[in-house]
Design an enzyme around this catalytic site. Structure first.
Site, short mmCIF file in Angstrom:
data_model
loop_
_atom_site.label_atom_id
_atom_site.label_comp_id
_atom_site.label_asym_id
_atom_site.label_seq_id
_atom_site.Cartn_x
_atom_site.Cartn_y
_atom_site.Cartn_z
CB SER A 1 -16.32 -31.61 -9.71
OG SER A 1 -16.69 -30.99 -10.92
CD GLN B 1 -18.05 -31.72 -14.55
OE1 GLN B 1 -18.26 -31.10 -15.60
NE2 GLN B 1 -16.93 -31.57 -13.83
CG HIS C 1 -22.35 -30.10 -18.38
ND1 HIS C 1 -21.59 -29.29 -17.56
CD2 HIS C 1 -21.50 -31.03 -18.88
CE1 HIS C 1 -20.33 -29.71 -17.59
NE2 HIS C 1 -20.25 -30.76 -18.37
CE LYS D 1 -19.27 -27.21 -20.42
NZ LYS D 1 -18.54 -27.05 -19.15
CD GLU E 1 -18.81 -31.88 -21.10
OE1 GLU E 1 -18.67 -30.65 -21.13
OE2 GLU E 1 -18.41 -32.59 -20.17
CG HIS F 1 -19.81 -36.04 -17.03
ND1 HIS F 1 -21.03 -35.39 -17.14
CD2 HIS F 1 -18.87 -35.10 -17.28
CE1 HIS F 1 -20.83 -34.13 -17.46
NE2 HIS F 1 -19.52 -33.92 -17.54
NE ARG G 1 -17.07 -27.53 -10.80
CZ ARG G 1 -17.29 -26.33 -11.32
NH1 ARG G 1 -18.19 -25.53 -10.76
NH2 ARG G 1 -16.62 -25.92 -12.38
CE LYS H 1 -13.06 -24.97 -10.05
NZ LYS H 1 -13.18 -24.97 -11.53
#
Length: 437
Positions: free
Chosen positions: A101, A103, A105, A128, A130, A286, A305, A311
Site C-alpha cells: 500500500s 503508506q 508511519h 516506526k 524503518e 512510500h 494507508r 485494507k
C-alpha cells in the site's frame, strides 16, 4: 547463555511471493513449527518480540520477550535505561510479489495520539522509522518527486489533472515556476495536490450522503485509470511518461481502478541492487513494489494507508501527517560504510538510536570475521551459504554453533564478541544491532 537460536514465524499477506518462490518460506523452514504451502503468499519473516508474531527460544519454546524479561542483562544497561526491558527493534525479511500500500508511519507523538483514539486500528503508541536493505533487485516508491517533475506531469497527463482538479494543478505549476518561489508555498501546493488526488473528490462530498458519493468517487477514479491505461497500451504515451508507463500498467493489473496508480506521477521510484539501502523516516510516503529485502524498524506495527490496498484507508490522517518534502530518487539511498576494524562487514547506520544493520559477506573456504562486543542486543540471520558461530561466555567457556543453512536465526546478548567462520561455499549474514551512545 548469551547467544541462542531463535524460532521465527512467517506472515502471509496477499502481496507476498508464493510457496518456496518466497525467501520468507525458504528461511522459515529452519523453524520446527513451519510447514510450507505452495499456494500461500509468504510475505514477511518476523524476528523480534512484537506480540503479533513473537520469536521463540528454539530449544525451549519460550517467547523471546519472556526470556528477556527474566534475563534483562542480555539487553545491556544503556539500552534498558533508554528503551526499557524489551528489544527496541523488529527485524524482518520481506518477499514482495506485488505492490504494498501507499503508506507512511507516524512519528511518536502522532502514534500515541492515534493509539489512544483508535486502539483497534493503531495497536501501539510507538513510532516506526524503518530501513530496507535489498537482498535481490528491489523497486519501491520513496518520497515525493522533485516538484519540477510533478509540475511537468500535471501539464500533460490529463487524467491526473482531472482528479487533482485544474485549479489546484494550475496553482501548483505557478508556485513551482515563479521566479523566486518560497518553500512553504510549494509545500502547501504539494499538500493540496496529494490530498485532492488521494481523496478523489471527497472534499465536495456532503457528509450525509458519504456512502453514495464514495461509490461515485470510485467510478471517477476507475474512469480516469481506464483512460490512462488505454492511452499507454495503445502506444500514445508522451516521451516523458515513458519512465513510468510500464509501472502504471503493472499496478493497474494488480489493483484495477485504484487511485494509488497515479502515485507514479508524484512519488520517486527507487531501484536498488543487492546491498543497497533506503531509510524511511516517519511521516514520509512510500510503498514497496517488488523484490526481496531485509527490513529493520522500531518495534511497532503502525501503518497509515491510502492506496494500492484492500485494507483500511485512512486518507485524512495520511494526507495531514506527511512532511511534503521532495527530492530526487538517489537522495533516498543510504550508502553503507565499513564497520569498525572489520574486513568483510559494512554497517547501515540511520540517524536513530533503535537500530543499525550489519552486512557480513565471507568468502568460501574458511574466511572469517570478528565482531567486537556491542553494548546492546542483536539478532542475526544467514541469508546465503553456511558456516560457524563462535563466542566466549562470561564464565570464560568457549561456545560454538553451526550456521548450517540460510534462514537460521540467532539472538546475541549485549557485550558478547562474535567470531564468524564461513563454510565451503562462503556465507552472507545480516545482523540488526542496538547501541546507545
Amino acid at each position: 547463555m548469551s547467544v541462542f537460536q531463535l524460532s521465527v514465524g512467517a506472515q502471509c499477506y496477499d502481496w507476498g511471493k508464493l510457496g518456496l518462490d518466497s525467501k520468507v518460506a525458504q528461511f522459515a523452514q529452519c523453524s520446527p513449527e513451519f510447514t510450507v504451502n505452495e499456494a500461500k503468499p509468504y510475505a514477511e519473516l518476523w524476528m523480534g518480540t512484537h506480540p503479533s508474531l513473537a520469536s521463540k527460544v528454539f530449544k525451549t519454546g519460550e517467547t523471546l520477550k519472556t526470556h528477556l524479561t527474566l534475563h534483562p542483562e542480555l539487553l545491556g544497561a544503556k539500552v534498558r535505561a533508554k528503551f526499557g526491558d524489551d528489544l527496541p527493534f523488529l527485524f524482518k525479511v520481506l518477499a514482495i510479489r506485488k505492490a504494498l500500500s501507499i503508506q507512511a508511519h507516524p512519528d511518536k507523538a502522532l502514534a500515541q495520539k492515534l493509539h489512544k483514539e483508535r486502539p483497534d486500528i493503531y495497536k501501539d503508541g510507538n513510532h516506526k522509522p524503518e530501513m530496507a536493505v535489498a537482498i535481490t533487485d528491489f523497486c519501491g516508491f520513496c518520497g515525493f518527486l522533485p516538484v519540477e517533475k510533478i509540475a511537468e506531469y500535471l501539464s500533460f497527463v490529463p487524467e491526473l489533472t482531472e482528479l487533482v482538479s485544474k485549479p489546484i494543478a494550475e496553482a501548483f505549476r505557478m508556485a513551482v515556476t515563479e521566479p523566486q518561489p518560497t518553500y512553504e508555498t510549494i509545500q502547501a501546493c504539494l499538500r493540496d495536490v496529494f490530498t485532492q488526488l488521494m481523496s478523489a473528490e471527497d472534499a465536495v462530498v456532503q457528509r450525509e450522503v458519504e456512502k453514495l458519493i464514495a461509490r461515485a468517487e470510485d467510478a471517477v477514479v476507475q474512469r480516469e485509470v481506464e483512460k490512462l491505461i488505454a492511452r499507454y497500451e495503445s502506444g500514445e504515451a508522451k516521451p516523458a511518461e515513458g519512465a513510468v508507463k510500464d509501472l502504471a500498467i503493472e499496478l493497474s493489473k494488480q489493483y484495477p481502478g485504484d487511485v494509488g496508480i497515479f502515485c507514479v506521477f508524484l512519488l520517486n521510484v527507487v531501484k536498488l541492487h543487492a546491498g543497497q539501502a533506503v531509510f524511511l523516516k516517519a511521516n514520509e510516503p512510500h510503498a514497496y513494489i517488488y523484490g526481496d529485502i531485509m527490513e529493520c524498524m522500531a518495534t511497532s506495527d503502525n501503518v497509515v494507508r491510502a492506496g494500492l490496498t484492500p485494507k483500511l484507508r485512512d486518507v485524512p490522517t495520511l494526507t495531514s501527517m506527511l512532511t511534503y518534502k521532495w527530492g530526487p530518487a538517489d537522495s533516498q539511498i543510504m550508502p553503507p560504510v565499513k564497520y569498525r576494524s572489520t574486513k568483510a562487514t559494512t554497517i547501515y547506520d540511520p540517524p536513530i538510536e533503535e537500530f543499525s544493520v550489519l552486512l557480513t559477506c565471507l568468502k568460501a573456504g574458511g574466511d572469517n570475521e570478528t565482531h567486537e562486543p556491542v553494548e546492546g542486543p542483536s539478532i542475526l540471520i544467514v541469508t546465503e551459504g553456511s558456516g560457524r558461530l563462535v563466542w566466549t561466555e562470561k564464565d570464560g567457556s568457549q561456545q560454538e554453533e553451526p550456521l548450517d543453512k540460510p534462514g537460521i536465526v540467532y539472538f546475541v546478548g549485549a557485550g558478547v564478541a562474535l567470531s564468524l567462520v564461513a563454510g565451503e561455499g562462503g556465507m552472507t549474514l545480516y545482523r540488526a544491532i542496538t547501541e546507545v551512545p
